[in-house]
Each structure stands twice: as C-alpha cells, then as structure tokens.
Design an enzyme around this catalytic site. Structure first.
Site, PDB file in Angstrom:
ATOM      1  CE1 TYR A 105      48.866  41.453  38.655  1.00 58.09           C
ATOM      2  CE2 TYR A 105      48.379  39.871  36.923  1.00 58.09           C
ATOM      3  CZ  TYR A 105      48.099  40.419  38.164  1.00 58.09           C
ATOM      4  OH  TYR A 105      47.056  39.932  38.900  1.00 58.09           O
ATOM      5  CD  GLU A 150      47.839  40.359  42.204  1.00 56.44           C
ATOM      6  OE1 GLU A 150      47.867  40.750  43.396  1.00 56.44           O
ATOM      7  OE2 GLU A 150      47.052  40.807  41.367  1.00 56.44           O
TER       8      GLU A 150
END
Ligand code: GDP
Ligand code: MN
Length: 439
Positions: free
Chosen positions: A153, A239
C-alpha cells in the site's frame, strides 16, 4: 524518519477518510458527499501517472459492452482485467444491481470481457464505500492483467499533523488499509515530507514496504515519481492500493485514486476540465453553478447557513453543529447549504429555489452568522422572493449581529410567508423538527 505509527492509527484513519466522508452526528453516522475535493476516475488518474513516468498497465476505456470487447481484442494480452469505473474504492468486493458480483474481473477470453461489461455498464455498483444503492457505472477500464507476486500500500496525503504532505505505506496492501491500521498498526509506516523527497527516504519507504534487491530502487523511483506528480498537480491525495510487484520483477501501480485541492483549480485547468460530474447529485451540480456549497444528506430538514466564515474554515464546524442539533432534537438533516458571506440576492434566491425544489425537504432552518460582507436585508429579500408557492415552514435564526439585521427581520416578519423566527439555533432546530412532525 519513517516510523511505525502505533499511536497514530486514529490520525491516519482520519487522514485516509477522504473518500466518502462520514460525519458523526449525534449517535448516527451520516455520509457526506461534499465536493471539497475533485476526484478523478481510475483511468484518468492512471493517464496522469503514466504521462509522468509512473508504471501502470496498458489499458483502454469503454462506454459500451461492444467497445469493451473490441478493446480486449486490441489489447492482445495474455490475460485481461476488466474494472468498473466509479469514484469509490472496494470495487473488487462490490456487487452490481444486475446481479453480477465483483467490480474487478480477470479473464483470458475477450468474449467474456464483453459479457461481463454488459452486466456492468448502466448498472449500479455497491461497495463498502458507496451509498447502499450503489453508484451507476458509465465506463469500464479494460487493461492488460499482470501477475502480482506481492501487494503493498502506498499513499501521499496532505496531512494537518505534518503541516504538509505525508507518505504512508504498508507492506500489507491490496486490502482495506483501515483494517491494517486497526489490527497491525506496526505495519503502517508514515513519514512527514517537505517540498521534496530525499532519495534516502524514498529508499527507506521502499524497504519498509518489503521491496528487496533491484526492486527496492525501482520502487523508490516510482515513489519519487508519484511524489513529484502529487506536487505538480496540486493533489490532496494520491493513493495506490495495490502498489504491487510482478514475478517478472516490475513495480506496478495496479489501482489509483487521486484527489485534488479545489483551491488550485485556477492553475490546474486541464485537470479540472476532466471532472465529468456524473457522480454528483444533480442538485450539487446546480448548486455549484451558483457558487454555493452543498452537502446532500438523507433527512427532511434542510439547513442553510449564511456566514462570513466559509465552509472551508469554521463553516464546516457550524455545519456539523447544526446537523448535530437537528439530530439531538429528533430530526434528520436533508442537506447543508452554505451561502458564504458575500452572497448576492440572486444567489440566495437560487439557493432557496434549490432547497424548496428538493422533494424530501419539509422545513428549512436558516442561520445568519457574522454577516458582514453581505447584508441581511438582501438575504431576506432573496428568501421571500423564492418562497411563495412552497409548502414549507421556515424557522430561521438570526445569530450574531450582521449588517442590517433588523431590516431583514422586518422583511421576513412582514412577508406573510410561513417563516418562524427563533431565539437561537436550538430553538430553531426544535421548531423545525416540530413543524415536520406535525405533518
Ligand atoms: P478496488 O477493489 O476498488 O480497490 O480495485 P483494485 O483495482 O484495487 O482491484 C481489486 C483487486 O483486484 C486488487 O487488490 C488486486 O488484488 C486485483 N487485481 C487488480 N488488477 C489486477 C491484475 O492486473 N492482476 C491481478 N492478478 N490482480 C489484479
Ligand atoms: Mn484498490
């Protein structure tokens, strides 16, 4: 320094709560659909990324099942990934109202892409991050699927506690980062950044994400490019989940979510021109036309704030307080509309036309708060001109002193309209709730 943020999981959660935002009101959670940040679809975000040296898969975008089929053939890939394009995340585990499960599908057969796209386009996809009824899918992305050997991530966010951008990463990607933050906070790495990202920090983040050998410098290079893009386009969030690696040794951004600072619109015209607004409620688009800030909620009591303190500053606090007080008195807010301080009569007129045209609105609670740039009488005129014909009770509260507030009071009192004055916000909320309950 990159460091695990065991004690800061709460802050991180708040910082990450940029997608559908939830406002805790009393004991209830209300979903906000604020337009504070421009969001782009994944395919638009990936185009920006690839134009700036960030590695994404080859892809096409399609509006129809047939186009999706053609795109799949044209890609000529070993395997294809078909992805519904909506602004919310969690698509992989989402469900369509066509019955199809999953907003992300892998297949080797272009014909299957066509069949799946038929059950996606024109249907609503509901995910953990959308309203219950889901969001209509107008486009799909048809991309070359790559094998993923590891999912991590990575995000870059504007963060108040850092007074600037923060780089957030976790070796545990591809899953809900909120869940990782809750169960394994030591697996979340966070580093506050200045206006540039030293290579040592990019390398350290790559290492924390578990990239080793040549993959480490490749990942660091991708992180640096993402960071430069973040600055260049005035993003509030970039993101990538998953930020993955392939068995062939490539670091690839498999998903992308970019939000933008609306205050930068003047210098990011190309990006803001990409906003298709198709996921806005029509009323939000209408409100935006008149430069009004509008948040849609589910209840039946509209509130309208005329304030020198705009939404982006303390206006947001007032919005929450108002919603809270409506809830505490047993009512449900239908929306929140902020007129700002320098409002013109025509805008007030449009604002009240919008509120009264909304079939779920049964009462409107109006507040003045530090009206110094405008004139309360102008606002009162805008209100009284827009209301005839509307079947509403309109409690209003004259809060702090504003310019010409007595005159405004007179205009409203003498209008013959169902406007009730209130002594304070609590009183106004009580009256609004009571007027709705009586019906
Ligand atoms: P989200 O569910 O909205 O976050 O959509 P993603 O784009 O992240 O896709 C969901 C999941 O599908 C990812 O976490 C991956 O595990 C998987 N996925 C997406 N693209 C590919 C791909 O090209 N190859 C493989 N093997 N899996 C993929
Ligand atoms: Mn994802």
């Amino acid at each position: 320094m990159a460091s695990p943020v065991a004690t800061q999981a709460g802050k991180l959660l708040r910082a990450l709560a940029l997608r559908p935002r939830f406002l805790a009101v009393g004991s209830q959670a209300v979903q906000l659909t604020s337009r504070r940040w421009l969001n782009l679809q994944e395919y638009q975000s990936k185009k920006l990324m690839s134009d700036n040296g960030v590695r994404v898969q080859r892809f096409f975008v399609a509006d129809t099942a047939n186009e999706a089929l053609e795109a799949a053939k044209r890609l000529n890939a070993k395997e294809i990934v078909l992805k519904a394009q909506i602004l919310a995340g969690g698509r992989g585990k989402g469900v369509f109202n066509s019955g199809l499960k999953g907003g992300v599908h892998l297949t080797k057969d272009p014909n299957v892409v066509g069949q799946l796209a038929k059950q996606m386009i024109g249907y609503n996809l509901a995910t953990k991050q959308t309203p219950k009824e889901g969001v209509k899918v107008n486009k799909v992305m048809v991309a070359e699927a790559l094998d993923i050997s590891r999912e991590t991530y990575l995000a870059i966010l504007m963060d108040r506690s850092c007074n600037g951008p923060v780089l957030v990463g976790s070796p545990q990607g591809g899953v809900d980062i909120e869940e990782v933050a809750a169960s394994n906070p030591e697996l979340i790495f966070k580093v506050c950044l200045n206006s540039w990202l030293p290579d040592s920090q990019a390398q350290r983040m790559a290492e924390n994400l578990g990239f080793v050998g040549p993959l480490k410098s490749q990942a660091a290079d991708q992180i640096t490019k993402l960071y430069n893009l973040f600055l260049k386009i005035d993003a509030t969030q970039v993101e990538v989940n998953p930020f993955g690696e392939t068995p062939e040794g490539q670091v690839v951004c498999f998903d992308a979510k970019i939000n933008f600072d609306d205050n930068a619109e003047f210098r990011q015209k190309d990006i803001f021109a990409m906003d298709d607004k198709s996921e806005n409620e029509p009323i939000e688009n209408e409100a935006a036309k008149y430069d009004l800030k509008y948040i849609g909620l589910d209840g039946n009591i509209a509130s309208c704030l005329v304030s020198h303190l705009h939404f982006t500053v303390n206006g947001a606090g007032l919005a929450m307080a108002t919603c809270d007080i409506i809830f505490l008195n047993g009512g449900k807010p239908a929306n929140f509309l902020d007129l700002g301080g320098g409002v013109k009569e025509a805008q007030v007129y449009q604002a009240f036309k919008l509120l009264t045209a909304d079939p779920k609105v049964e009462a409107i609670l109006v507040q003045y708060f530090l009206v110094v740039l405008s004139n309360c009488a102008i606002i009162a005129n805008g209100i009284t001109k827009s209301l005839p014909g509307a079947k509403l009770k309109v409690p209003w509260w004259s809060g702090f002193e504003g310019t010409n507030v007595q005159e405004a009071q007179k205009i409203l009192n003498n209008s013959g309209l169902p406007i009730t004055s209130a002594v304070d916000l609590e009183d106004a909320a009580k009256k609004a709730v009571a007027s709705v309950a009586k019906k």
